[in-house]
Motif scaffolding. Structure first.
Motif, PDB file in Angstrom:
ATOM      1  N   ILE A   1     -22.019  23.958  -7.926  1.00 13.96           N
ATOM      2  CA  ILE A   1     -21.048  24.271  -6.882  1.00 13.96           C
ATOM      3  C   ILE A   1     -19.960  23.206  -6.903  1.00 13.96           C
ATOM      4  CG2 ILE A   1     -20.698  24.533  -4.396  1.00 13.96           C
ATOM      5  CD1 ILE A   1     -23.671  25.277  -4.227  1.00 13.96           C
ATOM      6  N   LYS A   2     -18.718  23.652  -6.990  1.00 12.70           N
ATOM      7  CA  LYS A   2     -17.612  22.697  -6.997  1.00 12.70           C
ATOM      8  C   LYS A   2     -17.416  22.127  -5.597  1.00 12.70           C
ATOM      9  CE  LYS A   2     -12.826  22.038  -8.451  1.00 12.70           C
ATOM     10  NZ  LYS A   2     -11.619  22.649  -9.055  1.00 12.70           N
ATOM     11  N   LEU A   3     -17.397  20.773  -5.507  1.00 11.81           N
ATOM     12  CA  LEU A   3     -17.225  20.095  -4.230  1.00 11.81           C
ATOM     13  C   LEU A   3     -15.772  19.743  -3.953  1.00 11.81           C
ATOM     14  CD1 LEU A   3     -20.188  17.582  -4.448  1.00 11.81           C
ATOM     15  CD2 LEU A   3     -20.081  19.598  -2.994  1.00 11.81           C
ATOM     16  N   GLY A   4     -15.021  19.504  -4.984  1.00 12.35           N
ATOM     17  CA  GLY A   4     -13.645  19.067  -4.837  1.00 12.35           C
ATOM     18  C   GLY A   4     -13.175  18.427  -6.120  1.00 12.35           C
ATOM     19  N   GLU A   5     -12.202  17.530  -6.017  1.00 12.65           N
ATOM     20  CA  GLU A   5     -11.648  16.888  -7.198  1.00 12.65           C
ATOM     21  C   GLU A   5     -11.464  15.398  -6.943  1.00 12.65           C
ATOM     22  OE1 GLU A   5      -9.177  20.507  -9.262  1.00 12.65           O
ATOM     23  OE2 GLU A   5      -8.134  19.301  -7.751  1.00 12.65           O
ATOM     24  N   GLU A   6     -11.641  14.622  -8.006  1.00 14.60           N
ATOM     25  CA  GLU A   6     -11.505  13.169  -7.938  1.00 14.60           C
ATOM     26  C   GLU A   6     -10.196  12.773  -8.604  1.00 14.60           C
ATOM     27  OE1 GLU A   6     -14.921  10.126  -8.443  1.00 14.60           O
ATOM     28  OE2 GLU A   6     -13.952  10.246 -10.409  1.00 14.60           O
ATOM     29  N   ALA A   7      -9.500  11.846  -7.967  1.00 19.63           N
ATOM     30  CA  ALA A   7      -8.189  11.403  -8.470  1.00 19.63           C
ATOM     31  C   ALA A   7      -8.345  10.110  -9.264  1.00 19.63           C
ATOM     32  CB  ALA A   7      -7.230  11.196  -7.305  1.00 19.63           C
ATOM     33  N   ARG A   8      -7.830  10.108 -10.505  1.00 22.89           N
ATOM     34  CA  ARG A   8      -7.838   8.909 -11.347  1.00 22.89           C
ATOM     35  C   ARG A   8      -6.416   8.678 -11.865  1.00 22.89           C
ATOM     36  NH1 ARG A   8     -11.612   8.935 -16.019  1.00 22.89           N
ATOM     37  NH2 ARG A   8     -12.000   6.741 -15.628  1.00 22.89           N
ATOM     38  N   VAL A   9      -5.892   7.505 -11.581  1.00 21.97           N
ATOM     39  CA  VAL A   9      -4.518   7.179 -11.969  1.00 21.97           C
ATOM     40  C   VAL A   9      -4.541   6.472 -13.322  1.00 21.97           C
ATOM     41  CG1 VAL A   9      -2.429   5.920 -11.339  1.00 21.97           C
ATOM     42  CG2 VAL A   9      -3.866   6.936  -9.551  1.00 21.97           C
ATOM     43  N   PRO A  10      -3.833   6.994 -14.326  1.00 19.76           N
ATOM     44  CA  PRO A  10      -3.770   6.301 -15.631  1.00 19.76           C
ATOM     45  C   PRO A  10      -2.906   5.044 -15.515  1.00 19.76           C
ATOM     46  CG  PRO A  10      -2.414   8.286 -15.663  1.00 19.76           C
ATOM     47  CD  PRO A  10      -3.120   8.287 -14.354  1.00 19.76           C
ATOM     48  N   LEU A  11      -3.514   3.879 -15.687  1.00 15.78           N
ATOM     49  CA  LEU A  11      -2.799   2.617 -15.461  1.00 15.78           C
ATOM     50  C   LEU A  11      -1.890   2.236 -16.620  1.00 15.78           C
ATOM     51  CD1 LEU A  11      -5.582   0.456 -13.759  1.00 15.78           C
ATOM     52  CD2 LEU A  11      -3.754   1.787 -12.689  1.00 15.78           C
ATOM     53  N   THR A  12      -2.166   2.743 -17.800  1.00 12.55           N
ATOM     54  CA  THR A  12      -1.332   2.362 -18.951  1.00 12.55           C
ATOM     55  C   THR A  12       0.111   2.822 -18.776  1.00 12.55           C
ATOM     56  OG1 THR A  12      -2.103   4.365 -20.066  1.00 12.55           O
ATOM     57  CG2 THR A  12      -3.253   2.299 -20.585  1.00 12.55           C
ATOM     58  N   THR A  13       0.305   3.890 -18.001  1.00 15.78           N
ATOM     59  CA  THR A  13       1.664   4.419 -17.794  1.00 15.78           C
ATOM     60  C   THR A  13       2.160   4.213 -16.360  1.00 15.78           C
ATOM     61  OG1 THR A  13       0.749   6.614 -17.292  1.00 15.78           O
ATOM     62  CG2 THR A  13       1.365   6.154 -19.593  1.00 15.78           C
ATOM     63  N   PHE A  14       1.367   3.530 -15.527  1.00 10.83           N
ATOM     64  CA  PHE A  14       1.738   3.380 -14.118  1.00 10.83           C
ATOM     65  C   PHE A  14       2.861   2.361 -13.962  1.00 10.83           C
ATOM     66  CE2 PHE A  14       1.354   1.289  -9.982  1.00 10.83           C
ATOM     67  CZ  PHE A  14       1.465   2.383  -9.141  1.00 10.83           C
ATOM     68  N   SER A  15       3.850   2.712 -13.149  1.00 11.67           N
ATOM     69  CA  SER A  15       4.929   1.790 -12.781  1.00 11.67           C
ATOM     70  C   SER A  15       5.566   2.303 -11.497  1.00 11.67           C
ATOM     71  CB  SER A  15       5.975   1.694 -13.896  1.00 11.67           C
ATOM     72  OG  SER A  15       6.768   2.870 -13.922  1.00 11.67           O
ATOM     73  N   LEU A  16       6.474   1.512 -10.926  1.00 13.48           N
ATOM     74  CA  LEU A  16       7.160   1.912  -9.703  1.00 13.48           C
ATOM     75  C   LEU A  16       8.539   2.491  -9.992  1.00 13.48           C
ATOM     76  CD1 LEU A  16       6.243  -1.030  -7.290  1.00 13.48           C
ATOM     77  CD2 LEU A  16       5.185   1.223  -7.486  1.00 13.48           C
ATOM     78  N   ALA A  17       8.842   2.691 -11.260  1.00 16.38           N
ATOM     79  CA  ALA A  17      10.143   3.241 -11.617  1.00 16.38           C
ATOM     80  C   ALA A  17      10.149   4.750 -11.405  1.00 16.38           C
ATOM     81  CB  ALA A  17      10.467   2.901 -13.073  1.00 16.38           C
ATOM     82  N   GLY A  18      11.337   5.293 -11.160  1.00 14.85           N
ATOM     83  CA  GLY A  18      11.478   6.738 -11.030  1.00 14.85           C
ATOM     84  C   GLY A  18      11.570   7.182  -9.586  1.00 14.85           C
ATOM     85  N   SER A  19      12.192   8.361  -9.404  1.00 13.69           N
ATOM     86  CA  SER A  19      12.400   8.880  -8.055  1.00 13.69           C
ATOM     87  C   SER A  19      11.102   9.253  -7.362  1.00 13.69           C
ATOM     88  CB  SER A  19      13.329  10.107  -8.123  1.00 13.69           C
ATOM     89  OG  SER A  19      12.751  11.120  -8.946  1.00 13.69           O
ATOM     90  N   SER A  20      10.075   9.631  -8.133  1.00 15.87           N
ATOM     91  CA  SER A  20       8.801  10.044  -7.525  1.00 15.87           C
ATOM     92  C   SER A  20       8.063   8.873  -6.891  1.00 15.87           C
ATOM     93  CB  SER A  20       7.907  10.709  -8.570  1.00 15.87           C
ATOM     94  OG  SER A  20       7.579   9.788  -9.600  1.00 15.87           O
ATOM     95  N   ARG A  21       8.451   7.645  -7.235  1.00 14.54           N
ATOM     96  CA  ARG A  21       7.756   6.465  -6.684  1.00 14.54           C
ATOM     97  C   ARG A  21       8.583   5.764  -5.607  1.00 14.54           C
ATOM     98  NH1 ARG A  21       3.583   5.352 -10.435  1.00 14.54           N
ATOM     99  NH2 ARG A  21       2.965   7.426 -11.136  1.00 14.54           N
ATOM    100  N   LYS A  22       9.560   6.488  -5.053  1.00 12.42           N
ATOM    101  CA  LYS A  22      10.453   5.897  -4.066  1.00 12.42           C
ATOM    102  C   LYS A  22       9.701   5.394  -2.842  1.00 12.42           C
ATOM    103  CE  LYS A  22      14.588   7.016  -1.345  1.00 12.42           C
ATOM    104  NZ  LYS A  22      15.602   8.071  -1.029  1.00 12.42           N
ATOM    105  N   LYS A  23       8.745   6.205  -2.330  1.00 11.01           N
ATOM    106  CA  LYS A  23       7.992   5.824  -1.135  1.00 11.01           C
ATOM    107  C   LYS A  23       7.108   4.604  -1.402  1.00 11.01           C
ATOM    108  CE  LYS A  23       7.897  10.384   1.067  1.00 11.01           C
ATOM    109  NZ  LYS A  23       7.030  11.472   1.593  1.00 11.01           N
ATOM    110  N   LEU A  24       6.575   4.521  -2.626  1.00 14.33           N
ATOM    111  CA  LEU A  24       5.724   3.370  -2.955  1.00 14.33           C
ATOM    112  C   LEU A  24       6.563   2.095  -3.034  1.00 14.33           C
ATOM    113  CD1 LEU A  24       3.410   4.950  -5.708  1.00 14.33           C
ATOM    114  CD2 LEU A  24       2.989   4.716  -3.248  1.00 14.33           C
ATOM    115  N   ARG A  25       7.774   2.202  -3.577  1.00 18.15           N
ATOM    116  CA  ARG A  25       8.645   1.017  -3.635  1.00 18.15           C
ATOM    117  C   ARG A  25       9.034   0.581  -2.219  1.00 18.15           C
ATOM    118  NH1 ARG A  25      11.140   4.050  -7.795  1.00 18.15           N
ATOM    119  NH2 ARG A  25      12.932   4.515  -6.451  1.00 18.15           N
ATOM    120  N   TRP A  26       9.271   1.579  -1.343  1.00 18.85           N
ATOM    121  CA  TRP A  26       9.626   1.261   0.042  1.00 18.85           C
ATOM    122  C   TRP A  26       8.497   0.509   0.741  1.00 18.85           C
ATOM    123  CZ3 TRP A  26       7.295   2.713   4.604  1.00 18.85           C
ATOM    124  CH2 TRP A  26       8.000   2.403   5.784  1.00 18.85           C
ATOM    125  N   ALA A  27       7.230   0.993   0.552  1.00 15.66           N
ATOM    126  CA  ALA A  27       6.076   0.340   1.187  1.00 15.66           C
ATOM    127  C   ALA A  27       5.923  -1.083   0.684  1.00 15.66           C
ATOM    128  CB  ALA A  27       4.809   1.153   0.914  1.00 15.66           C
TER     129      ALA A  27
END
Length: 867
Positions: free
Chosen positions: A639-665
């Motif tokens: 039975i599927k319970l849900g999904e687990e989130a894993r962030v790939p760190l090799t490509t992680f950065s705060l650049a780009g418009s999608s990371r605007k809220k993270l840069r603000w925080a």
């Protein structure tokens, strides 16, 4: 008298009897049906001898046997139509050759053993899952195929019972003397279904799944394919009967269908004995019974045994091809699922090999072959070979259980016993046919050693009711067959010590005693085995042992073992463990077993065996999709319970418009004087009192309680083992999280994450951002953000009830828990989402299992109903 006896039975006994679940009684009822069938068959054959049966068997024309083989091939071709129609119905595309392979292997398995939901169905499911079908797709295929199977029976039986009604013997004590009322009922069901395909458009719910009503053309194909399958199965036996019997095919088909459904309802594996007895009782009494019995033996060999042997050989060939060619057409057809299928098939063929040796030992040898053999071997060798052959047979029955559970010791012993069986079959009576069959089994088994990796003891394996029933049936059947074969021999005490070349009856008696002694010895050893491990809180030594394993394991959930609220089951090597909790009857492993792949697979079985010995329910909570085949092997529902989130760190950065809220925080917290720091394990101890004050403040502010089992809670003994990520504002700590570091720098994650009431807005975003940048700097590949419960569940009408209910709660359950908000929060880190599952017993057990897991997580029932 009967009323008096019943009225004086102890109340405690009656109460205990009422508490026995029906599933525990089913094997005993099946065994009772089998014994009743043997008793009825014995009465019908009292005027006939075994040699009458053998004489007709030897006189069967090769042309009729070949015709039966042809009908069998056509029948198994028709069987592929079930899954072909089902896959077409669900709108998926699978090549016909793959469907044919899964259908042939699955139905060869279930036809021989019976109980298709527990034999052939899991085998087909493993193959289909390897070809990209989901668990939901496979469940719908199975349900629709099963429905089509009975639809064909109702159609054909309805016509046969009306056109050629058979006489039902009074000794069966059935409420009908003719099946024509059943024929009307069956045809009424078929007509109602066909009418529904025209008139009804709303889906129909079946066991939590909704099925759209097929179109009329599809329904007619279902009736046609299944009716053809039943007709061809009956034709196999029909052509083996003497042609001078002049029995019409439709009359015979009515008898055949009645006998088949009696075998199915008896729950006896393959309907063995029950089907034969019903055929003998229902066919006209003037027809010679020995000839009928011989024809049914040939029918079993052609329609059941031959396809199963072909399936086993095809798997053996697959293993040879796999070793010689890394990529081959046959290997691609199996789609990587052969490892899941092989042990099941080989366990069945080994079991049948044992049955063959026992039946051979219970029946007379061919006189002409013994006469030839006496010039080559002394009588003592013939006698010993016969005795040892029967012992090898009973041992193979028990070793089949070990093969099904992938035991290396079972593989080694089975190879030896099959090889010995070949030699003993030739030495005891020149039974070259028997030796050839065992040789084929051995040839199929030899290339498959890699599938039997478990080093557990044979004597530690529990017997399931199904295996116990099958072994009991073979032993009782072989003994009954021996007494039937030698009923003309007058019994005396001297018979036991009668050693002559043609002394078959004494050999049978001596071998039977040996077989019973071995079976009783195995049973006694089971009773005297050590008591199972009792669940207990792990000792400090066990926690240190688990910490050493978790430190090198790539996935960080392994650190949950150190909380101390779960019991630990270690692999014999000490390199792997299962952490589990027990709530009432439910035993729940938290995640997949922790450790190397080989040890993990062994631990899945070891945990199952521990649970079985305590009479509990085996469950695995939050397991990943790469391990699902291990739990399918145990027959668990996924039975599927849900999904687990894993962030790939090799490509992680705060650049780009999608990371605007993270840069603000990050900028906001920095401007408010916040700074990020990670302290070592050695520094953690001194900070624990201050961190506990923050944790208590956080719990009070959130008006919640500590959770457990799948989450950590504030415990100084637990937290002192980990480095801490801290957020300072000035000189004061305003937020903290303990760090889980995975082995091989694969994954980094956090468990407890708490902050003060006056912490800056966005402090958790700031903490996550800094942790991900810190993990990237250290060379870790992933940051685990944890589960989003109920995420990714299907809301379509054809989805299972659990999936649709979960999807509804995910969309509309914000009043109880912010499911969508949690998913959206984690989405801003652009993670990779991986499915997580619950593997557990299905059916009516599921609600209780879910309730027990909730109780474990909430640290008691009060925590389930309160925050």
């Amino acid at each position: 008298m009967a009323e008096k006896v019943l009225s004086t039975s102890p109340p405690g006994f009656r109460s205990a009897l009422r508490k026995i679940p029906l599933s525990r009684l089913t094997p005993w009822l099946s065994l009772a049906f089998f014994v009743l069938a043997l008793w009825l068959l014995h009465g019908e054959l009292k005027d006939f001898r075994y040699r009458d049966v053998i004489r007709f068997f030897d006189q069967l024309p090769a042309s009729r046997v070949l015709l039966a083989v042809g009908f069998t091939l056509a029948g198994y071709f028709a069987l592929t139509g079930y899954d072909t129609l089902a896959i077409r119905y669900i709108g998926k595309e699978v090549s016909y050759w793959k469907i044919a392979l899964a259908s042939f292997a699955g139905y060869a398995f279930s036809n021989t053993l019976g109980m298709p939901l527990f034999t052939g169905t899991p085998l087909r499911a493993r193959l289909y899952s390897g070809w990209g079908l989901t668990a939901l797709d496979i469940a719908r295929i199975v349900v629709l195929s099963y429905f089509t199977f009975w639809l064909g029976f109702f159609s054909l039986a309805g016509v046969a019972f009306l056109l050629e009604p058979i006489a039902v013997p009074a000794r069966l004590h059935l409420p009908i003397s003719s099946p024509w009322p059943l024929g009307l009922l069956f045809l009424g069901i078929v007509v109602a279904y066909l009418a529904a395909t025209v008139l009804r458009r709303r889906p129909v719910a079946v066991k939590g799944m909704e099925f759209a009503i097929p179109r009329l053309s599809m329904a007619l194909l279902q009736v046609g394919v299944a009716s053809l399958d039943w007709s061809l199965a009956g034709a196999v036996l029909y052509v083996l009967l003497p042609p001078d019997w002049h029995i019409g095919f439709f009359h015979f088909l009515g008898v055949f269908l009645f006998a088949q459904v009696a075998g199915l309802l008896s729950n006896v594996p393959g309907g063995l004995g029950v089907f034969e007895t019903m055929m003998v009782l229902l066919l006209p009494p003037e027809l010679p019974r020995p000839q009928l019995l011989a024809a049914m033996v040939a029918y079993r060999a052609v329609y059941y045994f031959l396809p199963l042997m072909l399936a086993a050989v095809s798997l053996g060939v697959h293993e040879v091809v796999r070793r010689r060619q890394q990529v081959g057409r046959l290997a691609r057809m199996f789609g990587g699922r052969a490892p899941d299928v092989v042990p099941q098939i080989l366990a069945v063929t080994t079991f049948l090999g044992g049955a063959i040796l026992l039946v051979s030992g219970a029946t007379p040898a061919v006189h002409s072959r013994l006469s030839w053999l006496k010039d080559a071997l002394p009588l003592s060798v013939i006698e010993i070979s016969h005795f040892l052959g029967s012992l090898a047979g009973v041992l193979l029955l028990f070793l089949a259980i070990g093969l099904q559970r992938r035991l290396d010791a079972a593989y080694q012993l089975t190879v030896g016993l099959l090889a010995s069986g070949i030699v003993l079959s030739l030495a005891k009576g020149l039974d070259y046919e028997e030796a050839a069959v065992l040789a084929v089994m051995l040839a199929a088994l030899l290339p498959c050693h890699r599938h039997f990796f478990r080093k557990a003891s044979l004597t530690a394996e529990p017997f399931t009711p199904g295996w116990s029933l099958a072994i009991s049936i073979v032993l009782l059947g072989s003994v009954w067959l021996g007494f039937f074969a030698y009923k003309h021999v007058d019994y005396s005490r001297d018979l036991w010590w009668h050693f002559t070349l043609f002394g078959n009856a004494p050999r049978f008696l001596r071998a039977s005693v040996g077989v019973v002694a071995v079976a009783l010895g195995v049973a006694v050893s089971r009773l005297l085995r050590p008591a199972p491990m009792e669940p207990s809180t792990p000792t400090p030594e066990e926690l240190e042992k688990a910490a050493a394993v978790a430190a090198i394991y790539p996935r960080t959930y392994a650190w949950l073992a150190l909380i101390g609220d779960k019991q630990l089951l270690f692999h014999d090597s000490g390199n792997a463990f299962v952490m589990f909790g027990v709530e009432r009857k439910t035993w729940v492993s938290m995640g997949d077993p922790v450790g190397p792949d080989k040890e993990r697979a062994e631990l899945v079985w070891k945990f199952r065996e521990l649970v079985d010995r305590h009479g509990g329910w085996t469950c695995f909570y939050q397991v990943n999709d790469k391990s699902l085949h291990l739990y399918a092997d145990l027959g668990l529902t996924l039975i599927k319970l849900g999904e687990e989130a894993r962030v790939p760190l090799t490509t992680f950065s705060l650049a780009g418009s999608s990371r605007k809220k993270l840069r603000w925080a990050q900028r906001k917290c920095t401007e408010e004087g916040c700074r990020f720091e990670v302290v070592s394990v050695e520094q953690t101890q001194a900070l624990l009192p201050e961190l506990e004050r923050i944790s208590d403040e956080w719990l009070e502010h959130k008006n919640t309680r500590e959770k457990a089992f799948s989450l950590g809670y504030f415990d100084q003994e637990y937290l002192r083992r980990f480095p801490m990520a801290l957020i300072y504002r000035g000189d004061h700590i305003v937020a903290f999280a303990n760090l889980w570091l995975g082995g091989e720098k694969d994954e980094i994650s956090i468990d407890l994450m708490r902050h003060t009431a006056d912490a800056p807005t966005g402090v958790m975003d700031y903490l996550f951002v800094e942790l991900m940048l810190h993990g990237k700097e250290l060379g870790y590949r992933w940051f685990n953000l944890g589960m989003a419960p109920l995420a990714g569940l299907e809301a379509r009408t054809i989805a299972p009830l659990w999936s649709r209910l979960g999807a509804m709660v995910f969309r509309h359950g914000e009043h109880f828990y912010n499911f969508q908000g949690l998913r959206q929060y984690k989405d801003k880190f652009e993670p990779v989402w991986e499915s997580r599952y619950l593997a557990c017993p299905g059916g009516l057990a599921l609600p209780r299992v879910l309730g027990d897991i909730a109780t474990l997580i909430s640290r008691g029932f009060r925590g389930v109903v309160a925050k």
